[in-house]
Design a protein around this motif. Structure first.
Motif, PDB file in Angstrom:
ATOM      1  N   GLY A  50       0.800  -1.139  -0.055  1.00 43.30           N
ATOM      2  CA  GLY A  50      -0.143   0.033   0.022  1.00 43.30           C
ATOM      3  C   GLY A  50       0.729   1.241  -0.077  1.00 43.30           C
ATOM      4  N   LYS A  51       2.202   1.194  -0.249  1.00 42.04           N
ATOM      5  CA  LYS A  51       3.108   2.404  -0.180  1.00 42.04           C
ATOM      6  C   LYS A  51       2.542   3.332  -1.212  1.00 42.04           C
ATOM      7  CE  LYS A  51       6.732   0.152  -1.152  1.00 42.04           C
ATOM      8  NZ  LYS A  51       6.656  -1.339  -1.286  1.00 42.04           N
ATOM      9  N   THR A  52       2.532   2.829  -2.693  1.00 44.86           N
ATOM     10  CA  THR A  52       2.105   3.937  -3.595  1.00 44.86           C
ATOM     11  C   THR A  52       0.688   4.138  -3.433  1.00 44.86           C
ATOM     12  OG1 THR A  52       3.803   2.780  -4.980  1.00 44.86           O
ATOM     13  CG2 THR A  52       1.974   4.028  -6.335  1.00 44.86           C
ATOM     14  N   THR A  53      -0.229   3.416  -2.929  1.00 51.04           N
ATOM     15  CA  THR A  53      -1.428   3.905  -2.627  1.00 51.04           C
ATOM     16  C   THR A  53      -1.842   5.135  -1.796  1.00 51.04           C
ATOM     17  OG1 THR A  53      -2.078   1.566  -3.184  1.00 51.04           O
ATOM     18  CG2 THR A  53      -4.005   2.936  -2.105  1.00 51.04           C
ATOM     19  N   LEU A  54      -0.796   4.952  -0.803  1.00 51.97           N
ATOM     20  CA  LEU A  54      -0.752   6.029   0.120  1.00 51.97           C
ATOM     21  C   LEU A  54      -0.597   7.270  -0.231  1.00 51.97           C
ATOM     22  CD1 LEU A  54      -1.163   6.948   2.939  1.00 51.97           C
ATOM     23  CD2 LEU A  54       1.394   6.483   3.398  1.00 51.97           C
ATOM     24  N   LEU A  55       0.698   7.369  -1.193  1.00 50.17           N
ATOM     25  CA  LEU A  55       1.228   8.524  -1.994  1.00 50.17           C
ATOM     26  C   LEU A  55       0.067   9.121  -2.794  1.00 50.17           C
ATOM     27  CD1 LEU A  55       4.959   7.821  -2.719  1.00 50.17           C
ATOM     28  CD2 LEU A  55       3.772   8.757  -0.690  1.00 50.17           C
ATOM     29  N   LYS A  56      -0.682   7.876  -3.531  1.00 52.35           N
ATOM     30  CA  LYS A  56      -1.597   8.443  -4.627  1.00 52.35           C
ATOM     31  C   LYS A  56      -2.919   9.033  -3.822  1.00 52.35           C
ATOM     32  CE  LYS A  56      -0.275   5.753  -8.588  1.00 52.35           C
ATOM     33  NZ  LYS A  56      -0.499   4.529  -9.510  1.00 52.35           N
ATOM     34  N   VAL A  57      -3.166   8.650  -2.831  1.00 51.76           N
ATOM     35  CA  VAL A  57      -4.324   9.230  -1.877  1.00 51.76           C
ATOM     36  C   VAL A  57      -4.067  10.681  -1.562  1.00 51.76           C
ATOM     37  CG1 VAL A  57      -5.669   8.972  -0.033  1.00 51.76           C
ATOM     38  CG2 VAL A  57      -5.295   6.916  -1.232  1.00 51.76           C
ATOM     39  N   VAL A  58      -2.817  10.849  -1.103  1.00 47.98           N
ATOM     40  CA  VAL A  58      -2.396  12.091  -0.674  1.00 47.98           C
ATOM     41  C   VAL A  58      -2.382  13.122  -1.803  1.00 47.98           C
ATOM     42  CG1 VAL A  58      -0.295  13.372   0.276  1.00 47.98           C
ATOM     43  CG2 VAL A  58      -0.987  11.254   1.212  1.00 47.98           C
ATOM     44  N   MET A  59      -1.980  12.599  -3.051  1.00 55.55           N
ATOM     45  CA  MET A  59      -1.956  13.620  -3.970  1.00 55.55           C
ATOM     46  C   MET A  59      -3.511  13.861  -4.691  1.00 55.55           C
ATOM     47  SD  MET A  59       1.656  12.918  -5.844  1.00 55.55           S
ATOM     48  CE  MET A  59       1.357  10.977  -5.782  1.00 55.55           C
ATOM     49  N   GLY A  60      -4.374  12.951  -4.312  1.00 54.18           N
ATOM     50  CA  GLY A  60      -5.788  13.009  -4.831  1.00 54.18           C
ATOM     51  C   GLY A  60      -6.052  12.503  -6.231  1.00 54.18           C
ATOM     52  N   LEU A  61      -4.944  11.370  -6.238  1.00 53.42           N
ATOM     53  CA  LEU A  61      -5.295  10.535  -7.468  1.00 53.42           C
ATOM     54  C   LEU A  61      -6.149   9.180  -7.346  1.00 53.42           C
ATOM     55  CD1 LEU A  61      -1.404  10.433  -8.557  1.00 53.42           C
ATOM     56  CD2 LEU A  61      -3.033  11.814  -9.572  1.00 53.42           C
ATOM     57  N   ILE A  62      -6.215   9.045  -5.984  1.00 53.28           N
ATOM     58  CA  ILE A  62      -7.286   8.006  -5.704  1.00 53.28           C
ATOM     59  C   ILE A  62      -7.853   8.288  -4.387  1.00 53.28           C
ATOM     60  CG2 ILE A  62      -7.396   5.578  -4.602  1.00 53.28           C
ATOM     61  CD1 ILE A  62      -4.630   4.727  -5.625  1.00 53.28           C
ATOM     62  N   GLU A  63      -9.054   8.416  -4.711  1.00 54.62           N
ATOM     63  CA  GLU A  63     -10.198   8.853  -3.802  1.00 54.62           C
ATOM     64  C   GLU A  63     -10.275   7.956  -2.313  1.00 54.62           C
ATOM     65  OE1 GLU A  63     -12.302  11.510  -3.064  1.00 54.62           O
ATOM     66  OE2 GLU A  63     -11.118  12.312  -4.778  1.00 54.62           O
ATOM     67  N   PRO A  64     -10.125   8.201  -1.292  1.00 54.29           N
ATOM     68  CA  PRO A  64     -10.153   7.440  -0.054  1.00 54.29           C
ATOM     69  C   PRO A  64     -11.695   6.915   0.098  1.00 54.29           C
ATOM     70  CG  PRO A  64      -9.948   9.623   0.556  1.00 54.29           C
ATOM     71  CD  PRO A  64      -9.930   9.634  -0.747  1.00 54.29           C
ATOM     72  N   THR A  65     -11.808   5.526   0.570  1.00 55.84           N
ATOM     73  CA  THR A  65     -13.092   5.114   0.673  1.00 55.84           C
ATOM     74  C   THR A  65     -13.847   5.701   2.033  1.00 55.84           C
ATOM     75  OG1 THR A  65     -11.994   3.100   0.054  1.00 55.84           O
ATOM     76  CG2 THR A  65     -14.089   2.769   0.959  1.00 55.84           C
ATOM     77  N   ARG A  66     -12.709   5.743   3.377  1.00 54.65           N
ATOM     78  CA  ARG A  66     -13.244   6.396   4.320  1.00 54.65           C
ATOM     79  C   ARG A  66     -12.013   7.251   4.725  1.00 54.65           C
ATOM     80  NH1 ARG A  66     -14.712   1.294   8.156  1.00 54.65           N
ATOM     81  NH2 ARG A  66     -14.879   0.169   5.983  1.00 54.65           N
ATOM     82  N   GLY A  67     -12.245   8.016   5.751  1.00 50.88           N
ATOM     83  CA  GLY A  67     -11.371   8.849   6.266  1.00 50.88           C
ATOM     84  C   GLY A  67     -10.996  10.051   5.594  1.00 50.88           C
ATOM     85  N   LYS A  68     -10.105  10.930   6.222  1.00 53.84           N
ATOM     86  CA  LYS A  68      -9.867  12.406   5.634  1.00 53.84           C
ATOM     87  C   LYS A  68      -8.277  12.554   5.471  1.00 53.84           C
ATOM     88  CE  LYS A  68     -11.242  15.431   8.527  1.00 53.84           C
ATOM     89  NZ  LYS A  68     -11.863  16.536   9.406  1.00 53.84           N
TER      90      LYS A  68
END
Lengths: 265, 273
Positions: A50-68
């Motif tokens: 989930g390393k890359t996923t985390l970076l992508k969420v921070v950059m708004g490339l992936i929408e989080p399912t839950r959380g802020k």
């Protein structure tokens, strides 16, 4: 926002109870992380952790399912203007017909529209970025002619051209020889004087010597804002610390006591 | 040798070849670097559906082709953008369905349909003035759009993710690109026929890409190569009484073969095994 006022230093990246993933399978579970100005965080974890996923969420490339997620107190889509992103190198299609200078110039697109003309001042910014990573003499070369290490510098220069407050790097030393990665870490170390850096990697040998704090990520995040790896982390993702112990890093990274319960930051 | 030039239709054909080559050189370069060759082929074939439907309703087939190629470009573009995997399968399905739709509608259309062959194999020697005008307009539209959006188009082609982080309107730009591909496909189809559209879209930029490592230079070189190929092809087809579209493609293909061979030869010399 309210909470941030109570905090003397507001975090540049704030992640709260984040869950994210692809197709109903979570790559990230209940992630909480505050990145403070000046931090140099290395996150290690196995591939698919989930390393890359985390970076992508921070950059708004992936929408989080839950959380802020907040970047500079804003949504990722607005806050990512302040992020310089150095993506993981896919050696596949770097035969793209483009010169180093033009790649670095792309950093200027940031948040000001694609219709703007490049000014003299912009050219100075590009040149400065190239000089900071030490590849100004390569600027007319096509990107495909460069070595992997040189290309990594090009992408760091491109990220610097965006004049970022935060630098996010995805596996910056993957497929680079030890000497070249050593010099890239030294470069990042210098850049960290002014820029907050978060970097993910599955290879922790080198990471541990240069970062200020280390975390482990394998769907869940184990991060205490320190440079020590706790037993809890080892248990969670024993792949990477085992690696570390086996290679015998000069630093004593594995601590003899645990830090659970200690509230950092 | 140049007696062919005294014919009006031949001069028109040369002009059409040049105009289409400019569009193909610019858009073809984007197609190659974005790996959209298959999508472009799909658009060309799906456009046949528009031609059939236009015939059935007694409308200008070119208008049918334009509408259908735009629709299929957006449809296929959406598939490519949304479903990373298996996009080629879906494009393949749309490619065939578009074509089949055209044929069925033509079956239902009464009257003589010999002209239809011209959409399959091109009719550069019978380009009407209205088509020439359409080609000029399209070239102007393509040039203006690409000049204006150049930075953005390069950014999304080179690194879409980074462009997104920079808040470049990635989706909008991709759909602009798909629309330009669709329109280029339609005018190229008039020239060499829908079956051979891909060749003219890809061969000149592919050769240019061997020699130039810069997008702008690649586009200019590809346009010039296209003009060279269409001109040579037209003269050859005139003197040897061959189908012009196919001759143009064979000339281009031969040049491509030579360029690739010389590339691997020089590579071999540079790094002998």
């Amino acid at each position: 926002m309210k909470e941030m006022k109570n905090n003397p230093v507001s975090p540049v990246i704030q992640i709260k109870k984040l869950w994210a993933g692809y197709n109903s399978e979570f790559a990230l579970e209940d992630i909480n992380l505050n990145v403070l100005p000046g931090d140099f965080i290395g996150l290690i974890g196995p591939n698919g952790g989930g390393k890359t996923t985390l970076l992508k969420v921070v950059m708004g490339l992936i929408e989080p399912t839950r959380g802020k997620v907040k970047v500079m107190g804003k949504t990722p889509q607005q806050g990512r203007c302040h992020i310089g992103y150095v993506p993981q190198q896919v050696a596949l299609d770097r035969d793209f017909p483009i010169a180093v200078w033009d790649v670095v110039k792309m950093g200027l697109l940031g948040c000001r529209g694609i219709l703007q003309k490049t000014s003299k001042e912009d050219e100075k910014v590009i040149l400065e970025s190239l000089q900071r990573v030490g590849i100004e003499d390569l600027c007319t070369r096509p990107i495909g002619d460069l070595s992997v290490g040189q290309r990594q510098r090009v992408y760091i220069a491109r990220a610097l051209t965006t004049r970022p407050l935060i630098l996010l790097l995805d596996e910056p030393t993957a497929s680079i020889d030890p000497q070249a990665s050593q010099s890239i870490y030294e470069l990042l170390h210098t850049l960290n004087n002014k820029i907050t850096i978060v970097m993910v990697s599955h290879n922790m040998d080198a990471i541990s010597m240069h970062v200020k704090s280390i975390g482990c990520i394998n769907r869940k995040l184990y991060y205490h804002g320190t440079k020590e790896i706790t037993n809890e982390m080892v248990n969670a993702i024993y792949n990477c610390p085992i690696d570390l112990i086996a290679h015998g890093v000069p630093h004593r990274v594995l601590s003899s006591h645990t830090h659970e319960g200690e509230d950092h930051a | 040798m140049l007696e062919a030039l005294q014919f009006n239709f031949f001069r028109n054909a040369l002009l059409a070849g040049a105009l289409v080559s400019i569009a193909c050189g610019i858009i073809g370069t984007f197609i190659i670097v974005n790996r959209l060759v298959f999508l472009s082929g799909g658009i060309a074939h799906a456009a046949y559906g528009g031609i059939g439907i236009a015939y059935f309703f007694n409308q200008d087939p070119v208008i049918g082709a334009v509408i259908f190629s735009l629709l299929s470009a957006f449809g296929m573009g959406y598939v490519v953008r949304k479903t990373r995997e298996r996009a080629d399968t879906i494009i393949g399905v749309m490619w065939a369905i578009g074509m089949a739709l055209g044929i069925i509608f033509l079956d239902f259309s009464p009257g003589y349909k010999a002209d239809l062959m011209s959409y399959l194999f091109g009719s550069i020697l019978a380009v009407p003035a209205s088509d020439l005008l359409f080609m000029v307009i399209l070239d102007v539209v393509i040039l203006l759009t690409v000049v204006l959006l150049y930075k953005g188009l390069v950014a999304i082609s080179f690194d879409e993710e980074f462009a997104t982080v920079e808040n470049v309107p990635v989706n909008t730009l991709f759909f602009v690109l798909f629309a330009l591909i669709a329109l280029t496909v339609v005018i190229t189809m008039r020239l060499v026929g829908l079956i051979m559209v891909i060749a003219l879209l890809t061969i000149p930029p592919a050769i240019a890409g061997i020699y130039f490592k810069d997008l702008k230079k690649m586009m200019i070189a590809a346009s010039l190569l296209g003009i060279l190929f269409t001109t040579c092809g037209l003269f050859l087809s005139y003197y040897f009484n061959l189908t012009s579209g196919a001759t143009i493609i064979l000339v281009s293909g031969t040049a491509y073969g030579i360029a690739q061979a010389s590339k691997s030869l020089t590579n071999h010399r540079k790094n002998p095994l």
